[in-house]
Design a protein around this motif. Structure first.
Motif, mmCIF file in Angstrom:
data_model
loop_
_atom_site.group_PDB
_atom_site.id
_atom_site.type_symbol
_atom_site.label_atom_id
_atom_site.label_comp_id
_atom_site.label_asym_id
_atom_site.label_seq_id
_atom_site.Cartn_x
_atom_site.Cartn_y
_atom_site.Cartn_z
ATOM 1 N N PRO A 55 36.763 -11.896 0.676
ATOM 2 C CA PRO A 55 36.778 -12.982 -0.315
ATOM 3 C C PRO A 55 36.874 -12.453 -1.748
ATOM 4 O O PRO A 55 36.628 -11.263 -1.981
ATOM 5 C CB PRO A 55 35.422 -13.650 -0.081
ATOM 6 C CG PRO A 55 34.548 -12.578 0.465
ATOM 7 C CD PRO A 55 35.421 -11.670 1.252
ATOM 8 N N PRO A 56 37.220 -13.329 -2.700
ATOM 9 C CA PRO A 56 37.211 -12.929 -4.106
ATOM 10 C C PRO A 56 35.825 -12.420 -4.494
ATOM 11 O O PRO A 56 34.823 -12.818 -3.893
ATOM 12 C CB PRO A 56 37.530 -14.232 -4.851
ATOM 13 C CG PRO A 56 38.200 -15.107 -3.850
ATOM 14 C CD PRO A 56 37.607 -14.742 -2.515
ATOM 15 N N ARG A 57 35.790 -11.538 -5.493
ATOM 16 C CA ARG A 57 34.530 -10.858 -5.797
ATOM 17 C C ARG A 57 34.229 -10.861 -7.297
ATOM 18 O O ARG A 57 35.076 -10.483 -8.103
ATOM 19 C CB ARG A 57 34.649 -9.417 -5.307
ATOM 20 C CG ARG A 57 33.463 -8.543 -5.584
ATOM 21 C CD ARG A 57 33.706 -7.152 -5.041
ATOM 22 N NE ARG A 57 33.926 -7.197 -3.600
ATOM 23 C CZ ARG A 57 34.630 -6.299 -2.927
ATOM 24 N NH1 ARG A 57 35.208 -5.303 -3.566
ATOM 25 N NH2 ARG A 57 34.756 -6.405 -1.625
ATOM 26 N N THR A 61 29.430 -19.411 -12.972
ATOM 27 C CA THR A 61 28.645 -18.937 -11.834
ATOM 28 C C THR A 61 29.466 -18.852 -10.545
ATOM 29 O O THR A 61 30.509 -19.492 -10.406
ATOM 30 C CB THR A 61 27.459 -19.882 -11.567
ATOM 31 O OG1 THR A 61 27.990 -21.172 -11.212
ATOM 32 C CG2 THR A 61 26.570 -20.008 -12.787
ATOM 33 N N LYS A 62 28.930 -18.068 -9.611
ATOM 34 C CA LYS A 62 29.465 -17.969 -8.257
ATOM 35 C C LYS A 62 29.594 -19.355 -7.624
ATOM 36 O O LYS A 62 30.618 -19.683 -7.019
ATOM 37 C CB LYS A 62 28.474 -17.101 -7.462
ATOM 38 C CG LYS A 62 28.690 -16.942 -5.994
ATOM 39 C CD LYS A 62 27.674 -15.903 -5.499
ATOM 40 C CE LYS A 62 27.040 -16.295 -4.172
ATOM 41 N NZ LYS A 62 27.825 -15.905 -3.006
ATOM 42 N N GLU A 72 32.027 -13.393 -3.304
ATOM 43 C CA GLU A 72 31.015 -12.330 -3.251
ATOM 44 C C GLU A 72 30.579 -11.916 -4.640
ATOM 45 O O GLU A 72 31.352 -12.014 -5.582
ATOM 46 C CB GLU A 72 31.623 -11.065 -2.623
ATOM 47 C CG GLU A 72 31.603 -11.026 -1.138
ATOM 48 C CD GLU A 72 32.139 -9.693 -0.642
ATOM 49 O OE1 GLU A 72 32.323 -9.588 0.570
ATOM 50 O OE2 GLU A 72 32.389 -8.771 -1.461
ATOM 51 N N GLU A 73 29.345 -11.385 -4.722
ATOM 52 C CA GLU A 73 28.921 -10.809 -5.992
ATOM 53 C C GLU A 73 28.673 -9.329 -5.770
ATOM 54 O O GLU A 73 27.872 -8.947 -4.929
ATOM 55 C CB GLU A 73 27.651 -11.519 -6.488
ATOM 56 C CG GLU A 73 27.594 -11.555 -7.988
ATOM 57 C CD GLU A 73 26.594 -12.568 -8.538
ATOM 58 O OE1 GLU A 73 26.343 -13.607 -7.899
ATOM 59 O OE2 GLU A 73 26.079 -12.292 -9.618
ATOM 60 N N VAL A 116 32.362 -2.146 -8.277
ATOM 61 C CA VAL A 116 32.262 -3.120 -9.352
ATOM 62 C C VAL A 116 33.389 -2.847 -10.346
ATOM 63 O O VAL A 116 34.273 -2.046 -10.074
ATOM 64 C CB VAL A 116 30.865 -3.057 -10.007
ATOM 65 C CG1 VAL A 116 29.812 -3.502 -9.020
ATOM 66 C CG2 VAL A 116 30.570 -1.657 -10.498
ATOM 67 N N ALA A 117 33.392 -3.540 -11.484
ATOM 68 C CA ALA A 117 34.452 -3.326 -12.471
ATOM 69 C C ALA A 117 34.480 -1.861 -12.883
ATOM 70 O O ALA A 117 33.430 -1.231 -12.992
ATOM 71 C CB ALA A 117 34.210 -4.212 -13.681
#
Ligand code: TXA
Ligand code: MG
Length: 325
Positions: free
Chosen positions: A190-192, A200-201, A213-214, A224-225
């Protein structure tokens, strides 16, 4: 180099025109967005983009966000996924959401750090939008701070960090939101979310109709980024977190002699306002309070992270980074 301060309140459109001219000439200019001030360059001018990395002291492997003034302006850069990109853009732009998509190979690699993806957002600020429109091209812009300092929420912060190394600062007063945009990667399933913010999520899931996802920092399977591997800003003074008001109150009594900045949400005001270092905790003021802690040499920053703070993912994320790095 002398840095020109362009006051939008005083100069109006003339300030924006002057900034656009400087950008056209290959200079770099700081401008306000609804989140934090950005440091802009025209996307196609690699020499100018390089100046951003130099002025900030930013590592070249940390890619920049492309700022556009309409979805139209973004589409020539985007390869996929187009449907999700359009859907989210329609719902959240202009606004504090950055979308990471596969690009069409036409974005200079200094912008993307050589990645096949590019980060894009449309800022919700009249001055930013007018500037991008005037320039007529997308502007790349990281936050306009020296690397290792908090993102600037006022033109004064930009001047503090970058005077002498950038051509101009467009000053339109303090920014509304105060923390950086949510960064959502759309190329994964899924998009993250790789950087939480005020979008928000749950809001993203409601529009997409699928789970999001977070990313958890330090989880190797879920990068992460790119920028998040670097040490994030933390005040020089120690930052300590308290989960209950009783605990914070007790600690303050025990440390009565110390100069401590105390941050808590507005609902705790009556409980802590007698403390000389008491400041309201909010997304909007967090970074300026961190700057104050360093500048005025407070001995420590103590923050009440109650359940509400922990629910405000963007705010809580920046607090945790300040407390642990
Ligand atoms: O609110 C904001 O986003 C502000 C304003 C000025 O727009 N900008 C900002 O830029 O915070 P910067 O450069 O400080 O943060 C950009 C973040 C970094 O964490 C970077 O690693 C991530 O976006 N990023 C950029 N390109 C990416 C990509 N292709 N894939 C994943 N993350 C990316
Ligand atoms: Mg930044």
């Amino acid at each position: 180099m002398e840095t020109v301060l362009l006051d939008v309140q005083r100069l109006g459109n003339q300030a924006i025109e002057q900034a656009a001219q400087l950008l056209h000439r290959g200079e770099i200019v700081a401008f306000p967005t609804e989140t934090v001030y950005g440091l802009g360059a025209v996307i196609w001018n690699e020499e100018a983009v390089r100046k951003i990395f130099v002025a900030k002291g930013r590592p070249l492997d940390n890619p920049l966000i492309v700022h556009i003034a309409s979805v139209q302006m973004a589409l020539p850069l985007v390869r996929e996924p187009l449907d999700r990109f359009r859907l989210l853009a329609r719902h959240f732009w202009p606004g504090p959401l950055t979308l990471v998509v596969k690009h069409r190979g036409n974005v200079p690699s200094i912008v993307t750090a050589g990645l096949p993806t590019v980060a894009i957002r449309m800022p919700d600020h009249p001055v930013a939008l007018a500037l991008i429109e005037k320039v007529g091209e997308p502007l790349v812009a990281p936050s306009a701070n020296r690397s290792g300092k908090p993102s600037p929420t006022r033109a004064e912060h930009v001047v503090e960090d970058l005077a002498g190394s950038i051509a101009a600062v467009l000053d339109a007063g303090p920014t509304q939101i105060g923390i950086e945009s949510t960064v959502l990667v759309l190329t994964t399933d899924p998009p993250r979310i790789v950087r939480p913010g005020v979008v928000t999520k749950e809001a993203l899931e409601a529009v997409l109709g699928i789970p999001v996802e977070e990313a958890v920092p330090g989880d190797a399977d879920r990068p992460v980024a790119p920028g998040m591997k670097y040490r994030h800003y933390a005040p020089t003074v120690p930052v300590r977190l308290f989960e209950s008001p009783e605990e914070l109150e007790q600690a303050l009594q025990d440390a009565a002699e110390q100069r401590i900045l105390v941050l808590a949400l507005p609902q705790w005001r009556t409980r802590f306002q007698h403390s000389p270092g008491y400041r309201l905790l909010s997304e909007q003021t967090l970074y300026e309070t961190f700057r104050e802690a360093d500048r005025d040499r407070w001995e420590a920053v103590w923050i009440l992270v109650d359940e509400e703070v922990q629910r405000r993912r963007g705010l809580y994320n920046r607090i945790l980074k300040a407390a642990t790095s």
